[in-house]
Design a protein around this motif. Structure first.
Motif, PDB file in Angstrom:
ATOM      1  N   HIS A  83       0.835  -1.201  -0.164  1.00 12.89           N
ATOM      2  CA  HIS A  83      -0.422  -0.131   0.130  1.00 12.89           C
ATOM      3  C   HIS A  83       1.098   1.506  -0.160  1.00 12.89           C
ATOM      4  CE1 HIS A  83      -4.126  -2.092   0.289  1.00 12.89           C
ATOM      5  NE2 HIS A  83      -3.218  -2.907   1.208  1.00 12.89           N
ATOM      6  N   LYS A  84       0.219   2.146  -0.255  1.00 14.00           N
ATOM      7  CA  LYS A  84       1.073   3.744  -0.703  1.00 14.00           C
ATOM      8  C   LYS A  84       0.065   4.841   0.486  1.00 14.00           C
ATOM      9  CE  LYS A  84       4.345   6.375  -2.111  1.00 14.00           C
ATOM     10  NZ  LYS A  84       5.129   6.033  -2.444  1.00 14.00           N
ATOM     11  N   ALA A  85       0.925   5.469   1.325  1.00 12.95           N
ATOM     12  CA  ALA A  85       0.074   6.183   1.802  1.00 12.95           C
ATOM     13  C   ALA A  85       1.505   7.870   1.789  1.00 12.95           C
ATOM     14  CB  ALA A  85       0.457   5.640   3.746  1.00 12.95           C
ATOM     15  N   TYR A  86       0.073   9.075   2.132  1.00 13.58           N
ATOM     16  CA  TYR A  86       0.981  10.213   2.087  1.00 13.58           C
ATOM     17  C   TYR A  86       0.749  10.802   3.244  1.00 13.58           C
ATOM     18  CZ  TYR A  86       0.929   8.743  -2.987  1.00 13.58           C
ATOM     19  OH  TYR A  86       1.307   8.394  -3.820  1.00 13.58           O
ATOM     20  N   LEU A  87       1.598  12.033   3.437  1.00 15.65           N
ATOM     21  CA  LEU A  87       1.477  12.835   4.464  1.00 15.65           C
ATOM     22  C   LEU A  87       0.116  14.175   4.172  1.00 15.65           C
ATOM     23  CD1 LEU A  87       2.329  14.167   7.394  1.00 15.65           C
ATOM     24  CD2 LEU A  87       3.781  15.530   6.042  1.00 15.65           C
ATOM     25  N   VAL A  88      -0.469  14.578   4.381  1.00 20.54           N
ATOM     26  CA  VAL A  88      -1.383  15.977   3.761  1.00 20.54           C
ATOM     27  C   VAL A  88      -2.174  16.653   5.042  1.00 20.54           C
ATOM     28  CG1 VAL A  88      -2.433  13.811   2.334  1.00 20.54           C
ATOM     29  CG2 VAL A  88      -3.408  14.480   4.660  1.00 20.54           C
ATOM     30  N   GLY A  89      -2.493  17.413   4.643  1.00 20.68           N
ATOM     31  CA  GLY A  89      -3.523  18.894   5.374  1.00 20.68           C
ATOM     32  C   GLY A  89      -2.216  19.693   5.865  1.00 20.68           C
ATOM     33  N   GLY A  90      -2.589  20.291   7.008  1.00 24.34           N
ATOM     34  CA  GLY A  90      -2.191  20.540   8.160  1.00 24.34           C
ATOM     35  C   GLY A  90      -0.668  20.763   8.446  1.00 24.34           C
ATOM     36  N   ALA A  91       0.003  19.375   8.235  1.00 21.43           N
ATOM     37  CA  ALA A  91       1.128  18.966   8.634  1.00 21.43           C
ATOM     38  C   ALA A  91       2.273  19.739   7.164  1.00 21.43           C
ATOM     39  CB  ALA A  91       1.755  17.146   8.621  1.00 21.43           C
ATOM     40  N   VAL A  92       1.460  19.336   5.519  1.00 21.78           N
ATOM     41  CA  VAL A  92       2.095  19.681   4.523  1.00 21.78           C
ATOM     42  C   VAL A  92       2.091  21.798   4.863  1.00 21.78           C
ATOM     43  CG1 VAL A  92       1.910  19.500   2.041  1.00 21.78           C
ATOM     44  CG2 VAL A  92       1.253  17.805   3.492  1.00 21.78           C
ATOM     45  N   ARG A  93       1.434  22.355   5.109  1.00 20.47           N
ATOM     46  CA  ARG A  93       1.407  23.180   4.293  1.00 20.47           C
ATOM     47  C   ARG A  93       2.003  24.376   6.142  1.00 20.47           C
ATOM     48  NH1 ARG A  93      -3.767  24.281   7.502  1.00 20.47           N
ATOM     49  NH2 ARG A  93      -2.703  24.427   8.840  1.00 20.47           N
ATOM     50  N   ASP A  94       2.475  23.657   7.300  1.00 22.95           N
ATOM     51  CA  ASP A  94       3.195  24.095   7.958  1.00 22.95           C
ATOM     52  C   ASP A  94       4.127  24.064   8.069  1.00 22.95           C
ATOM     53  OD1 ASP A  94       0.632  25.209   9.150  1.00 22.95           O
ATOM     54  OD2 ASP A  94       0.239  24.038  10.749  1.00 22.95           O
ATOM     55  N   SER A  95       4.236  22.448   7.011  1.00 24.96           N
ATOM     56  CA  SER A  95       6.058  22.687   6.519  1.00 24.96           C
ATOM     57  C   SER A  95       6.574  22.966   6.035  1.00 24.96           C
ATOM     58  CB  SER A  95       6.537  21.196   6.193  1.00 24.96           C
ATOM     59  OG  SER A  95       5.477  20.284   7.347  1.00 24.96           O
ATOM     60  N   LEU A  96       5.586  23.554   4.637  1.00 25.04           N
ATOM     61  CA  LEU A  96       6.427  24.833   3.213  1.00 25.04           C
ATOM     62  C   LEU A  96       6.370  26.226   4.187  1.00 25.04           C
ATOM     63  CD1 LEU A  96       3.637  23.546   1.036  1.00 25.04           C
ATOM     64  CD2 LEU A  96       6.489  23.577   0.836  1.00 25.04           C
ATOM     65  N   LEU A  97       5.043  26.447   5.552  1.00 31.33           N
ATOM     66  CA  LEU A  97       5.737  27.676   5.721  1.00 31.33           C
ATOM     67  C   LEU A  97       6.673  27.777   6.838  1.00 31.33           C
ATOM     68  CD1 LEU A  97       1.837  27.998   6.661  1.00 31.33           C
ATOM     69  CD2 LEU A  97       3.154  30.070   4.802  1.00 31.33           C
ATOM     70  N   LYS A  98       7.566  26.849   6.984  1.00 35.34           N
ATOM     71  CA  LYS A  98       8.644  26.661   7.908  1.00 35.34           C
ATOM     72  C   LYS A  98       8.662  26.437   9.257  1.00 35.34           C
ATOM     73  CE  LYS A  98      11.414  26.446   4.407  1.00 35.34           C
ATOM     74  NZ  LYS A  98      12.342  25.695   3.800  1.00 35.34           N
ATOM     75  N   LYS A  99       6.861  26.105   9.673  1.00 35.56           N
ATOM     76  CA  LYS A  99       6.582  26.063  11.141  1.00 35.56           C
ATOM     77  C   LYS A  99       6.609  24.590  11.347  1.00 35.56           C
ATOM     78  CE  LYS A  99       2.653  28.373  11.464  1.00 35.56           C
ATOM     79  NZ  LYS A  99       2.424  29.478  12.224  1.00 35.56           N
ATOM     80  N   GLU A 100       6.636  24.699  12.622  1.00 36.85           N
ATOM     81  CA  GLU A 100       6.709  23.839  13.244  1.00 36.85           C
ATOM     82  C   GLU A 100       5.873  22.804  13.465  1.00 36.85           C
ATOM     83  OE1 GLU A 100       7.425  21.424  18.790  1.00 36.85           O
ATOM     84  OE2 GLU A 100       7.425  24.126  17.810  1.00 36.85           O
ATOM     85  N   VAL A 101       5.530  21.133  13.300  1.00 33.88           N
ATOM     86  CA  VAL A 101       4.898  20.720  12.085  1.00 33.88           C
ATOM     87  C   VAL A 101       4.645  19.880  14.397  1.00 33.88           C
ATOM     88  CG1 VAL A 101       4.034  18.815  11.527  1.00 33.88           C
ATOM     89  CG2 VAL A 101       5.395  20.692  10.749  1.00 33.88           C
ATOM     90  N   ASN A 102       2.985  19.515  15.276  1.00 31.67           N
ATOM     91  CA  ASN A 102       3.476  18.399  15.813  1.00 31.67           C
ATOM     92  C   ASN A 102       1.810  17.122  15.715  1.00 31.67           C
ATOM     93  OD1 ASN A 102       4.739  20.223  18.145  1.00 31.67           O
ATOM     94  ND2 ASN A 102       3.200  21.348  17.693  1.00 31.67           N
TER      95      ASN A 102
END
Length: 372
Positions: free
Chosen positions: A22-41
């Motif tokens: 199977h395949k899985a992806y990181l999605v949602g706020g974690a991706v957005r916040d990573s692009l914004l250089k914010k801490e991802v929890n």
């Protein structure tokens, strides 16, 4: 950028999925916040594995929302919400899809999401982005835009308009013109009015905690959403305070907006008190003329403000403890200290307001002054 850095734990999880076909992806706020250089929890995953398949792959999985294709994987000391690729039908209740069908691809899954900045997925091995709606570009340009038609997205879920405004306030982003225009449409306001007051309150509190909450409150007011949930505020707009004494430059509404910004962001109750402290002024307004001088008075406005605060916070279903604290700060915010006070006067003041409230009361007063 076209890729983000993937935590080693996520890479391990990705390998587990691939080992099981199977395949899985990181999605949602974690991706957005990573692009914004914010801490991802928090991590959310989307996968082509069904909930039952996920439960077979991992040792500890909780079926937290299995009806909607969501389970929570407990691994590496983390709780990771994992949802099967899906599409959704109509939203009859304005909040939840009538039915959920599994989708064939991550791109189809992303097409159901609310805003382009939240419709990006990242490969768990490489960090490469799947971005069919140019969300990375919108993040770079600080723009909030719906995936597809704003009217369709907002008609699906009445909470989305409030979320758009919350994101604008939290991220200091601009809402794209057509998306913003849709927020004020009668049909969208009607849909938003169907959400629970608890859901609005939770988003409202997130706006309160943003760096500059006045951005969100102004958008809530201008779109008409605020009048649905906090109608007491509308009378403050165009209630002028400026007179010959020069204490105020702003009407009551703008004064409350700026006072909100002047309160410490980490103190929710002080920010609430700053928002409500003068909300009773319109009912108490009087004008006195003496020669060429005009004086505007709001005698006893703190008492009316307390009543409106309690009514509004009860409606929004804040706890009794929160209501008591905020209404007490509103009641006492007009305290006036002079150096000539005797020790006995100081003691009486502290007994009246409560020593435990003194620091917060001073913060409300400083916010009041900031708002002038």
């Amino acid at each position: 950028m076209n890729r983000i850095k993937i935590h080693q734990d996520l890479q391990k999880i990705g390998k587990i999925f691939e080992k099981n076909g199977h395949k899985a992806y990181l999605v949602g706020g974690a991706v957005r916040d990573s692009l914004l250089k914010k801490e991802v929890n928090d991590w959310d995953l989307a996968t082509d594995a069904s909930p039952r398949q996920v439960m077979k792959i991992f040792h500890k999985v909780i079926p937290t929302g299995i009806a909607h294709g969501t389970v929570t994987i407990h691994i590496f000391g983390r709780q990771i919400e994992t949802t099967t690729f899906r599409t959704e039908s109509e939203y009859s209740d304005g909040r939840h899809p009538d039915s959920v069908a599994y989708a064939a691809s991550i791109e189809q899954d992303l097409s159901r999401r609310d805003f382009t900045m939240n419709a990006i997925a990242a490969d768990l091995q490489t960090g490469n982005l799947i971005d069919p709606f140019c969300g990375e570009k919108d993040i770079k340009n600080k723009i909030i835009r719906t995936v597809g038609s704003p009217l369709e997205r907002f008609n699906e879920d009445g909470l989305r308009p409030v979320r758009a405004i919350r994101f604008a306030s939290q991220l200091n982003f601009t809402i794209e013109a057509e998306t913003l225009k849709a927020l004020s449409k009668e049909e969208i306001l009607k849909k938003t009015s169907t959400i629970s007051v608890e859901r609005f309150r939770d988003e409202f509190c997130k706006i309160i905690k943003s760096n500059k909450p006045s951005i969100g409150l102004r958008l809530l007011e201008e779109t008409g959403i605020l009048n649905i949930f906090i109608p007491e505020f509308s009378a403050c707009r165009n209630c002028q305070q400026k007179d010959s004494r020069g204490f105020h430059d702003f009407d009551v509404a703008d004064h409350l907006l700026y006072a909100w910004d002047g309160a410490p962001k980490e103190n929710l109750l002080v920010r609430l008190a700053a928002f409500y402290h003068d909300i009773g002024k319109p009912e108490c307004k009087s004008i006195e003329k003496a020669g060429d001088c005009t004086m505007i008075h709001f005698h006893g406005h703190e008492r009316i403000s307390v009543k409106k605060t309690i009514k509004s916070m009860h409606f929004l279903k804040f706890s009794n403890e929160e209501i008591d604290k905020v209404s007490h700060l509103v009641k006492e915010h007009m305290f006036y200290y002079e150096p000539c006070w005797s020790d006995a006067a100081v003691r009486r003041f502290i007994i009246r307001v409560g020593l435990e409230n003194l620091d917060d009361l001073i913060l409300v007063r400083l916010a009041d002054i900031y708002g002038m």
